[in-house]
Design a protein around this motif. Structure first.
Motif, PDB file in Angstrom:
ATOM      1  N   ALA A 109      34.990  29.909  40.747  1.00 23.31           N
ATOM      2  CA  ALA A 109      36.418  29.955  41.050  1.00 23.31           C
ATOM      3  C   ALA A 109      36.690  30.062  42.549  1.00 23.31           C
ATOM      4  O   ALA A 109      37.839  30.172  42.956  1.00 23.31           O
ATOM      5  CB  ALA A 109      37.060  31.134  40.330  1.00 23.31           C
ATOM      6  N   ASN A 110      35.652  30.022  43.357  1.00 30.04           N
ATOM      7  CA  ASN A 110      35.764  30.107  44.819  1.00 30.04           C
ATOM      8  C   ASN A 110      36.412  31.409  45.298  1.00 30.04           C
ATOM      9  O   ASN A 110      36.995  31.452  46.372  1.00 30.04           O
ATOM     10  CB  ASN A 110      36.525  28.909  45.398  1.00 30.04           C
ATOM     11  N   VAL A 111      36.323  32.462  44.510  1.00 38.76           N
ATOM     12  CA  VAL A 111      36.858  33.762  44.913  1.00 38.76           C
ATOM     13  C   VAL A 111      36.090  34.292  46.112  1.00 38.76           C
ATOM     14  O   VAL A 111      36.655  34.926  46.994  1.00 38.76           O
ATOM     15  CB  VAL A 111      36.788  34.770  43.736  1.00 38.76           C
ATOM     16  N   LEU A 112      34.808  33.996  46.189  1.00 36.28           N
ATOM     17  CA  LEU A 112      33.948  34.563  47.223  1.00 36.28           C
ATOM     18  C   LEU A 112      33.933  33.760  48.521  1.00 36.28           C
ATOM     19  O   LEU A 112      33.218  34.110  49.447  1.00 36.28           O
ATOM     20  CB  LEU A 112      32.520  34.703  46.686  1.00 36.28           C
ATOM     21  N   THR A 113      34.732  32.702  48.597  1.00 35.07           N
ATOM     22  CA  THR A 113      34.693  31.844  49.785  1.00 35.07           C
ATOM     23  C   THR A 113      35.333  32.501  51.004  1.00 35.07           C
ATOM     24  O   THR A 113      34.924  32.243  52.125  1.00 35.07           O
ATOM     25  CB  THR A 113      35.380  30.491  49.521  1.00 35.07           C
ATOM     26  N   THR A 114      36.350  33.337  50.792  1.00 35.92           N
ATOM     27  CA  THR A 114      36.990  34.031  51.918  1.00 35.92           C
ATOM     28  C   THR A 114      37.240  35.482  51.556  1.00 35.92           C
ATOM     29  O   THR A 114      37.339  35.839  50.374  1.00 35.92           O
ATOM     30  CB  THR A 114      38.350  33.394  52.299  1.00 35.92           C
ATOM     31  N   GLU A 115      37.364  36.300  52.566  1.00 38.12           N
ATOM     32  CA  GLU A 115      37.667  37.717  52.356  1.00 38.12           C
ATOM     33  C   GLU A 115      39.057  37.876  51.723  1.00 38.12           C
ATOM     34  O   GLU A 115      39.266  38.748  50.886  1.00 38.12           O
ATOM     35  CB  GLU A 115      37.595  38.460  53.694  1.00 38.12           C
ATOM     36  N   GLU A 116      39.999  36.995  52.103  1.00 37.76           N
ATOM     37  CA  GLU A 116      41.335  37.054  51.532  1.00 37.76           C
ATOM     38  C   GLU A 116      41.312  36.816  50.023  1.00 37.76           C
ATOM     39  O   GLU A 116      41.995  37.497  49.265  1.00 37.76           O
ATOM     40  CB  GLU A 116      42.273  36.033  52.202  1.00 37.76           C
ATOM     41  N   ASN A 117      40.518  35.839  49.584  1.00 39.29           N
ATOM     42  CA  ASN A 117      40.394  35.574  48.152  1.00 39.29           C
ATOM     43  C   ASN A 117      39.802  36.778  47.428  1.00 39.29           C
ATOM     44  O   ASN A 117      40.239  37.126  46.330  1.00 39.29           O
ATOM     45  CB  ASN A 117      39.528  34.342  47.896  1.00 39.29           C
ATOM     46  N   CYS A 118      38.819  37.404  48.044  1.00 38.34           N
ATOM     47  CA  CYS A 118      38.197  38.591  47.444  1.00 38.34           C
ATOM     48  C   CYS A 118      39.196  39.736  47.334  1.00 38.34           C
ATOM     49  O   CYS A 118      39.256  40.419  46.311  1.00 38.34           O
ATOM     50  CB  CYS A 118      36.989  39.042  48.256  1.00 38.34           C
ATOM     51  N   LEU A 119      39.976  39.945  48.385  1.00 35.45           N
ATOM     52  CA  LEU A 119      40.988  40.999  48.355  1.00 35.45           C
ATOM     53  C   LEU A 119      42.034  40.727  47.284  1.00 35.45           C
ATOM     54  O   LEU A 119      42.440  41.630  46.555  1.00 35.45           O
ATOM     55  CB  LEU A 119      41.656  41.139  49.727  1.00 35.45           C
ATOM     56  N   GLN A 120      42.460  39.470  47.174  1.00 33.60           N
ATOM     57  CA  GLN A 120      43.454  39.130  46.161  1.00 33.60           C
ATOM     58  C   GLN A 120      42.886  39.343  44.765  1.00 33.60           C
ATOM     59  O   GLN A 120      43.575  39.834  43.874  1.00 33.60           O
ATOM     60  CB  GLN A 120      43.940  37.693  46.325  1.00 33.60           C
ATOM     61  N   CYS A 139      40.650  41.545  43.975  1.00 31.15           N
ATOM     62  CA  CYS A 139      40.634  43.001  43.807  1.00 31.15           C
ATOM     63  C   CYS A 139      42.022  43.520  43.437  1.00 31.15           C
ATOM     64  O   CYS A 139      42.143  44.453  42.638  1.00 31.15           O
ATOM     65  CB  CYS A 139      40.125  43.683  45.071  1.00 31.15           C
ATOM     66  N   ILE A 140      43.066  42.923  43.978  1.00 29.50           N
ATOM     67  CA  ILE A 140      44.436  43.288  43.608  1.00 29.50           C
ATOM     68  C   ILE A 140      44.706  42.867  42.165  1.00 29.50           C
ATOM     69  O   ILE A 140      45.241  43.629  41.368  1.00 29.50           O
ATOM     70  CB  ILE A 140      45.459  42.648  44.567  1.00 29.50           C
ATOM     71  N   ASP A 141      44.308  41.648  41.821  1.00 32.10           N
ATOM     72  CA  ASP A 141      44.579  41.109  40.489  1.00 32.10           C
ATOM     73  C   ASP A 141      43.942  41.935  39.374  1.00 32.10           C
ATOM     74  O   ASP A 141      44.508  42.070  38.297  1.00 32.10           O
ATOM     75  CB  ASP A 141      44.094  39.664  40.375  1.00 32.10           C
ATOM     76  N   VAL A 142      42.755  42.487  39.618  1.00 32.22           N
ATOM     77  CA  VAL A 142      42.054  43.245  38.570  1.00 32.22           C
ATOM     78  C   VAL A 142      42.278  44.749  38.691  1.00 32.22           C
ATOM     79  O   VAL A 142      41.739  45.520  37.907  1.00 32.22           O
ATOM     80  CB  VAL A 142      40.541  42.922  38.533  1.00 32.22           C
ATOM     81  N   GLY A 143      43.050  45.183  39.686  1.00 32.28           N
ATOM     82  CA  GLY A 143      43.405  46.592  39.780  1.00 32.28           C
ATOM     83  C   GLY A 143      42.515  47.466  40.639  1.00 32.28           C
ATOM     84  O   GLY A 143      42.684  48.683  40.658  1.00 32.28           O
ATOM     85  N   ILE A 144      41.566  46.872  41.361  1.00 33.59           N
ATOM     86  CA  ILE A 144      40.740  47.661  42.275  1.00 33.59           C
ATOM     87  C   ILE A 144      41.586  48.127  43.455  1.00 33.59           C
ATOM     88  O   ILE A 144      41.471  49.257  43.920  1.00 33.59           O
ATOM     89  CB  ILE A 144      39.515  46.851  42.748  1.00 33.59           C
ATOM     90  N   LYS A 198      35.749  52.811  53.559  1.00 34.54           N
ATOM     91  CA  LYS A 198      34.405  52.232  53.418  1.00 34.54           C
ATOM     92  C   LYS A 198      34.263  51.076  54.392  1.00 34.54           C
ATOM     93  O   LYS A 198      35.204  50.348  54.640  1.00 34.54           O
ATOM     94  CB  LYS A 198      34.174  51.720  51.990  1.00 34.54           C
ATOM     95  N   GLN A 199      33.088  50.909  54.933  1.00 31.82           N
ATOM     96  CA  GLN A 199      32.830  49.842  55.896  1.00 31.82           C
ATOM     97  C   GLN A 199      32.301  48.578  55.230  1.00 31.82           C
ATOM     98  O   GLN A 199      31.907  47.647  55.901  1.00 31.82           O
ATOM     99  CB  GLN A 199      31.828  50.328  56.957  1.00 31.82           C
ATOM    100  N   ILE A 200      32.321  48.531  53.930  1.00 34.91           N
ATOM    101  CA  ILE A 200      31.801  47.375  53.201  1.00 34.91           C
ATOM    102  C   ILE A 200      32.902  46.319  53.049  1.00 34.91           C
ATOM    103  O   ILE A 200      34.066  46.650  52.859  1.00 34.91           O
ATOM    104  CB  ILE A 200      31.270  47.827  51.813  1.00 34.91           C
ATOM    105  N   SER A 201      32.509  45.068  53.130  1.00 37.02           N
ATOM    106  CA  SER A 201      33.488  43.991  52.934  1.00 37.02           C
ATOM    107  C   SER A 201      33.806  43.873  51.446  1.00 37.02           C
ATOM    108  O   SER A 201      33.029  44.307  50.586  1.00 37.02           O
ATOM    109  CB  SER A 201      32.934  42.664  53.453  1.00 37.02           C
ATOM    110  N   ALA A 202      34.932  43.286  51.136  1.00 40.42           N
ATOM    111  CA  ALA A 202      35.310  43.081  49.739  1.00 40.42           C
ATOM    112  C   ALA A 202      34.311  42.174  49.039  1.00 40.42           C
ATOM    113  O   ALA A 202      33.989  42.375  47.870  1.00 40.42           O
ATOM    114  CB  ALA A 202      36.720  42.506  49.642  1.00 40.42           C
ATOM    115  N   THR A 203      33.778  41.195  49.758  1.00 33.72           N
ATOM    116  CA  THR A 203      32.784  40.285  49.184  1.00 33.72           C
ATOM    117  C   THR A 203      31.529  41.044  48.771  1.00 33.72           C
ATOM    118  O   THR A 203      31.025  40.877  47.655  1.00 33.72           O
ATOM    119  CB  THR A 203      32.406  39.184  50.198  1.00 33.72           C
ATOM    120  N   LYS A 204      31.029  41.894  49.647  1.00 29.15           N
ATOM    121  CA  LYS A 204      29.830  42.684  49.324  1.00 29.15           C
ATOM    122  C   LYS A 204      30.112  43.665  48.195  1.00 29.15           C
ATOM    123  O   LYS A 204      29.267  43.898  47.333  1.00 29.15           O
ATOM    124  CB  LYS A 204      29.327  43.421  50.553  1.00 29.15           C
ATOM    125  N   PHE A 205      31.299  44.240  48.197  1.00 33.73           N
ATOM    126  CA  PHE A 205      31.678  45.166  47.129  1.00 33.73           C
ATOM    127  C   PHE A 205      31.649  44.464  45.779  1.00 33.73           C
ATOM    128  O   PHE A 205      31.107  44.999  44.797  1.00 33.73           O
ATOM    129  CB  PHE A 205      33.064  45.747  47.408  1.00 33.73           C
TER     130      PHE A 205
END
Length: 111
Positions: A32-43, A45-50, A100-107
Motif C-alpha cells: 500500500a506504499n505506507v512505508l514510502t514516506t514518513e508522512e504516510n506512516c504518520l497518517q 498511525c492516525i488511522d489505526v489509533g496509535i 521517542k527518537q524513533i521514526s514512525a517507519t521504524k516503529f
C-alpha cells in the motif's frame, strides 16, 4: 483498499481507505506504499489509533488543527496548532511515540 489525498494547510497526506481501522501486515504496508514516506506512516498511525486524530487545546478552549511545522521544533514536520497559532503540540503527544527518537517507519517495522 484505495488511496486518496488529503491536504491539511499545505501538508499533504496519502491515506489508505479501510472499511474499519485495523493493523495491516508488513507486506500489506509495503504493497500500500505506507512505508514510502514518513508522512504516510504518520497518517497510518492516525488511522489505526496509535496517534490522535484530533486534539483540544485546554488553554484556548478550541480544537487544534494538524499543520505543517518547523522540523527544528517538531521532527515529524507537522504538529497540532490552535486556530490563532498561539499554542502547538507535537503530533506524538500523549501516544506511544511521545518523546521517542524513533521514526514512525521504524516503529511500524517493530510492530
Amino acid at each position: 483498499k484505495q488511496w486518496y489525498q488529503r491536504r491539511v494547510r499545505g501538508f499533504q497526506f496519502h491515506q489508505i481507505v479501510m472499511s474499519s481501522p485495523h493493523f495491516l501486515s508488513w507486506d500489506d504496508l509495503v504493497r500500500a506504499n505506507v512505508l514510502t514516506t514518513e508522512e504516510n506512516c504518520l497518517q497510518y498511525c492516525i488511522d489505526v489509533g496509535i496517534l490522535r486524530d484530533r486534539r483540544y487545546c485546554d488553554s484556548c478552549q478550541q480544537w487544534m488543527t494538524l499543520v505543517k511545522c518547523s522540523t527544528q521544533k517538531f521532527k515529524d514536520g507537522c504538529c497540532w496548532r490552535c486556530p490563532g497559532g498561539a499554542h502547538s503540540q507535537s503530533i506524538r503527544s500523549d501516544s506511544l511515540l511521545a518523546r521517542k527518537q524513533i521514526s514512525a517507519t521504524k516503529f511500524l517495522h517493530l510492530l
